[in-house]
Design an enzyme around this catalytic site. Sequence first.
Site, PDB file in Angstrom:
ATOM      1  N   LYS A  43      -4.765 -11.757   4.509  1.00  0.00           N
ATOM      2  CA  LYS A  43      -5.440 -10.481   4.237  1.00  0.00           C
ATOM      3  C   LYS A  43      -5.466 -10.196   2.741  1.00  0.00           C
ATOM      4  O   LYS A  43      -6.508  -9.872   2.175  1.00  0.00           O
ATOM      5  CB  LYS A  43      -4.698  -9.356   4.981  1.00  0.00           C
ATOM      6  CG  LYS A  43      -5.115  -7.962   4.571  1.00  0.00           C
ATOM      7  CD  LYS A  43      -4.403  -6.876   5.368  1.00  0.00           C
ATOM      8  CE  LYS A  43      -3.052  -6.465   4.862  1.00  0.00           C
ATOM      9  NZ  LYS A  43      -3.016  -5.663   3.627  1.00  0.00           N
ATOM     10  N   ASN A  44      -4.296 -10.319   2.113  1.00  0.00           N
ATOM     11  CA  ASN A  44      -4.204  -9.890   0.723  1.00  0.00           C
ATOM     12  C   ASN A  44      -4.792 -10.885  -0.279  1.00  0.00           C
ATOM     13  O   ASN A  44      -4.811 -10.617  -1.475  1.00  0.00           O
ATOM     14  CB  ASN A  44      -2.758  -9.522   0.368  1.00  0.00           C
ATOM     15  CG  ASN A  44      -2.351  -8.215   1.054  1.00  0.00           C
ATOM     16  OD1 ASN A  44      -3.207  -7.494   1.563  1.00  0.00           O
ATOM     17  ND2 ASN A  44      -1.065  -7.924   1.072  1.00  0.00           N
ATOM     18  N   ARG A  95      -6.906   1.107   1.018  1.00  0.00           N
ATOM     19  CA  ARG A  95      -6.381   1.083  -0.347  1.00  0.00           C
ATOM     20  C   ARG A  95      -7.041  -0.024  -1.190  1.00  0.00           C
ATOM     21  O   ARG A  95      -7.288   0.142  -2.388  1.00  0.00           O
ATOM     22  CB  ARG A  95      -4.874   0.869  -0.267  1.00  0.00           C
ATOM     23  CG  ARG A  95      -4.169   0.393  -1.519  1.00  0.00           C
ATOM     24  CD  ARG A  95      -3.722   1.539  -2.381  1.00  0.00           C
ATOM     25  NE  ARG A  95      -3.064   1.072  -3.602  1.00  0.00           N
ATOM     26  CZ  ARG A  95      -2.750   1.851  -4.617  1.00  0.00           C
ATOM     27  NH1 ARG A  95      -3.028   3.131  -4.582  1.00  0.00           N
ATOM     28  NH2 ARG A  95      -2.149   1.365  -5.678  1.00  0.00           N
ATOM     29  N   CYS A 114      -2.617   2.745   3.895  1.00  0.00           N
ATOM     30  CA  CYS A 114      -1.324   3.181   4.437  1.00  0.00           C
ATOM     31  C   CYS A 114      -0.661   4.162   3.484  1.00  0.00           C
ATOM     32  O   CYS A 114      -0.674   3.957   2.273  1.00  0.00           O
ATOM     33  CB  CYS A 114      -0.358   2.003   4.568  1.00  0.00           C
ATOM     34  SG  CYS A 114      -0.783   0.803   5.806  1.00  0.00           S
ATOM     35  N   ARG A 174      -0.847   6.854  -3.017  1.00  0.00           N
ATOM     36  CA  ARG A 174      -0.397   5.749  -3.867  1.00  0.00           C
ATOM     37  C   ARG A 174      -1.168   5.799  -5.188  1.00  0.00           C
ATOM     38  O   ARG A 174      -2.384   5.876  -5.222  1.00  0.00           O
ATOM     39  CB  ARG A 174      -0.594   4.425  -3.139  1.00  0.00           C
ATOM     40  CG  ARG A 174       0.529   4.186  -2.132  1.00  0.00           C
ATOM     41  CD  ARG A 174       0.120   3.217  -1.060  1.00  0.00           C
ATOM     42  NE  ARG A 174       0.161   1.834  -1.501  1.00  0.00           N
ATOM     43  CZ  ARG A 174      -0.262   0.825  -0.756  1.00  0.00           C
ATOM     44  NH1 ARG A 174      -0.762   1.044   0.433  1.00  0.00           N
ATOM     45  NH2 ARG A 174      -0.188  -0.400  -1.204  1.00  0.00           N
ATOM     46  N   ILE A 181      10.392  -1.382  -3.651  1.00  0.00           N
ATOM     47  CA  ILE A 181       8.997  -1.338  -4.143  1.00  0.00           C
ATOM     48  C   ILE A 181       8.308  -0.027  -3.770  1.00  0.00           C
ATOM     49  O   ILE A 181       7.640   0.582  -4.600  1.00  0.00           O
ATOM     50  CB  ILE A 181       8.164  -2.524  -3.577  1.00  0.00           C
ATOM     51  CG1 ILE A 181       8.932  -3.850  -3.691  1.00  0.00           C
ATOM     52  CG2 ILE A 181       6.778  -2.581  -4.203  1.00  0.00           C
ATOM     53  CD1 ILE A 181       8.789  -4.642  -4.932  1.00  0.00           C
ATOM     54  N   ARG A 227      -5.216  -3.945  11.866  1.00  0.00           N
ATOM     55  CA  ARG A 227      -5.761  -3.917  10.525  1.00  0.00           C
ATOM     56  C   ARG A 227      -5.344  -5.162   9.733  1.00  0.00           C
ATOM     57  O   ARG A 227      -6.021  -5.593   8.819  1.00  0.00           O
ATOM     58  CB  ARG A 227      -5.175  -2.685   9.832  1.00  0.00           C
ATOM     59  CG  ARG A 227      -5.976  -2.002   8.820  1.00  0.00           C
ATOM     60  CD  ARG A 227      -5.402  -0.618   8.576  1.00  0.00           C
ATOM     61  NE  ARG A 227      -4.087  -0.620   7.929  1.00  0.00           N
ATOM     62  CZ  ARG A 227      -3.832  -1.084   6.717  1.00  0.00           C
ATOM     63  NH1 ARG A 227      -4.791  -1.611   5.994  1.00  0.00           N
ATOM     64  NH2 ARG A 227      -2.626  -1.019   6.218  1.00  0.00           N
TER      65      ARG A 227
END
Length: 422
Positions: A22-23, A93, A117, A124, A332, A403
Amino acid sequence: MSKFIINGPARLKGEIEVKGAKNAALKIIPAAILSTEKITISNLPQIEDVKLSLALLEDLGAKIDYPRPGTAIINASGINKTGLNPALANKFRASIMFVAPLLARFGEATFPHPGGCIIGAGKRDIDVFLDGFAALGAETSVKDNCYHIKAKGGLSGGEFFFYKLIAVTATESMIMAAVLAKGKTVLKNCAMEPEIKALADYLNSCGAKISNAGTPTITIEGVAKISAGSFAVMPDRIETGSFAIMAAATRSEILIKNCVPEHIRVLLEIFKNRLGIPFEEGSDWIKIKPAKKIRPFGIKTHEYPGFPTDLQQPYSVLMTQAEGSSLIHETIFDRRLLYADLLSQMGADIIMCDPHRIVVNGPARLCGHKLTSPDLRAGIALVIAALVAEGRTEIDNIYQIERGYENIAARLASLGADIIKV
Ligand code: EPU
């Protein structure tokens, strides 16, 4: 609203293939804006965030063909606006990843605060992005709830030090901003996640001049154009780690295929040296075997190659089955331990020390429960807990799980899990 119904405890067996990351996908899709030529992306995971990202690109005026599932051929030459559709951008995001390529190609971008999220303190932040773009000559103004960023005459190379934090998507954004800027850019204290190197390797294959991505100092020489290219999305390291933890927690034997074991080295080292989880590995597979006894071990999340914040939640579930106490320290994000309360409702013995630390006391007998998934990674942790637990668990709000994990119920059912989506 759909939900998962899971009956445990499960003993899983068989093989599972890891899908595309995904990322990585969420950066390569907007990176197509940097070129006016054809870009082919394969191994795209079929998940909601990827669909939204492709829809946002199409909304800007790009043409996208899908010759087969998981492959997109993008032609961004026809992009005719620099404002992100707020209805789409607000939903995830990673819509922030469109800003740098728009700025690089057109010298401006307009966008709402990105959605996604809620795992930071409130919304964020995007301050690191804005600071970084300013270092390349862009100015930001806010009007009608939208950011407007403009670089008169286009971006120029510059120096930027990630002084607030080592930020993954901001590092990737600065790379994309700098590839078409005039002159040289030096980025210091960069994130080193494998997805960053993959993005840089891909852009270099299309004519960019990026050096040392995957290290803390990245240098980019601006070029006049980015050409056509093709990119196969790497296997998802968080899916890989989630499946490895799922196998360990349910004491199952699972072969995880199409993965890069090196990308979850920290987890495998912990399995081997501390927890006593047996496994074998090859260049692109990991076989997890059942452990008789799981030993406890605390972790502290860290930027890559340290322990990923995205595996902290499944790992806590695993520690509920360990014989002893483990301190889980999330460094984080600010709100990424709230799911601990849901595990407690299932019978876990967890002490919340402060917003960043929990102590998990094991072994605990987990029992099925009715739950609502708070976010993506906590959601998969609940699925793992439900597979460990005795009895029936219902998990609501599974949009937050699907997701990021493609077709997860069917894939787990093929391993023998008693899971249905209703
Ligand atoms: N932050 C700021 N200002 C910024 C950017 C970030 O204060 O301008 C803060 C965030 O609010 C957060 C922290 O910094 O508290 C971490 O942000 P980071 O930049 O590291 O995260 P990210 O780039 O927003 C990516 C992944 C996350 C993953 C983190 C790991 C993508 C699309 N997202 O997010 O993935 O957890 O890196 O650091 O690549 C997920 O997949 O579930 C996920 C959340």
